[in-house]
Design an enzyme around this catalytic site. Structure first.
Site, PDB file in Angstrom:
ATOM      1  N   CYS A 139       0.791  -1.383   0.051  1.00 47.60           N
ATOM      2  CA  CYS A 139      -0.062  -0.178   0.136  1.00 47.60           C
ATOM      3  C   CYS A 139       0.992   1.139   0.105  1.00 47.60           C
ATOM      4  CB  CYS A 139      -0.992  -0.028   1.039  1.00 47.60           C
ATOM      5  SG  CYS A 139      -2.401   0.863   0.953  1.00 47.60           S
ATOM      6  N   HIS A 197      -3.087  -5.190   1.729  1.00 47.89           N
ATOM      7  CA  HIS A 197      -2.721  -5.507   2.922  1.00 47.89           C
ATOM      8  C   HIS A 197      -2.732  -6.816   3.445  1.00 47.89           C
ATOM      9  CE1 HIS A 197      -2.230  -1.241   4.670  1.00 47.89           C
ATOM     10  NE2 HIS A 197      -3.089  -0.999   3.807  1.00 47.89           N
ATOM     11  N   GLU A 216      -0.889  -8.492   5.428  1.00 48.85           N
ATOM     12  CA  GLU A 216      -0.477  -8.648   6.953  1.00 48.85           C
ATOM     13  C   GLU A 216      -1.980  -8.538   7.487  1.00 48.85           C
ATOM     14  OE1 GLU A 216      -0.209  -5.889   5.066  1.00 48.85           O
ATOM     15  OE2 GLU A 216      -0.786  -4.315   6.401  1.00 48.85           O
TER      16      GLU A 216
END
Ligand code: GLN
Length: 202
Positions: free
Chosen positions: A79, A179, A181
């Site tokens: 991002c 994202h 994660e």
């Protein structure tokens, strides 16, 4: 194997958790002094790219990290991290142009999905990995990758969602608009660790 996570602002803790869950060590990069430590790979997290770029400059970290990336340090950027790497930023530019690394030969558009779609989920293929869940938060997308980079084989488009490029690789730089994660799927981080491992002597 040690992965450094840029920890100035944004979603760095989630990356650290995921990297540790995969059995690698993590250190945080918070000040220029931290750049003297040994690390084999780097994560540039999501957050706000203008803020991150400004802090990198103010803290005297920018030039060293840029050189490390140019010298081939593997990078996973998500991002805002993707924006920091991009060579051209389209549309609104409210940061200093010199606070972007510019090492990834792509044109990106920031906050590119409009108000209604500023955050959304998708599931789509990432080259070499398969379908992964994708969480987009005020995400950028890649408008185009440099033709020479693609033709040389150093550049590769890794993921496309709704006809927009959301994942790319150039040499050892991996950049995603979403994202990884924030979802439980660890395969993108695992693939990154495999790349780091492949170039790290035992
Ligand atoms: N919109 C942010 C930027 O321009 C990126 C958002 C994110 O990292 N989730 O930097």
């Amino acid at each position: 194997m040690i992965i450094a996570v840029l920890a100035l602002q944004g979603a760095f803790a989630e990356h650290e958790k995921m990297i540790r869950s995969l059995g690698a060590d993590c250190i945080e990069l918070r000040q220029a002094e931290d750049l003297k430590k040994h690390y084999d790979g780097l994560i540039l997290p999501g957050g706000e790219s203008t803020v991150q770029g400004k802090l990198l400059r103010e803290l005297g970290m920018f030039d060293t990290i840029k050189k490390q990336i140019e010298d081939g340090l593997p990078v996973l950027a998500t991002c805002a991290g993707m924006i920091l790497l991009a060579s051209v930023i389209d549309g609104q530019i409210d940061g200093q142009p010199d606070s972007y690394f510019g090492t990834l030969p792509v044109r990106v558009r920031r906050n590119a999905y409009g108000r209604q779609l500023s955050s959304f989920h998708a599931k789509a293929d990432v080259a070499g990995i398969g379908a992964v869940p994708m969480t987009f938060i005020r995400a950028p997308y890649v408008v185009e990758m440099d033709k020479d980079a693609l033709a040389s084989g150093n550049g590769q488009i890794l993921a496309v969602v709704n006809n927009r490029i959301v994942g790319v690789r150039y040499k050892n730089q991996f950049a995603f608009a979403f994202h990884p994660e924030l979802d439980p799927d660890t395969r993108i981080h695992q693939a990154f660790l495999n790349c780091v491992k492949a170039r790290t002597p035992d």
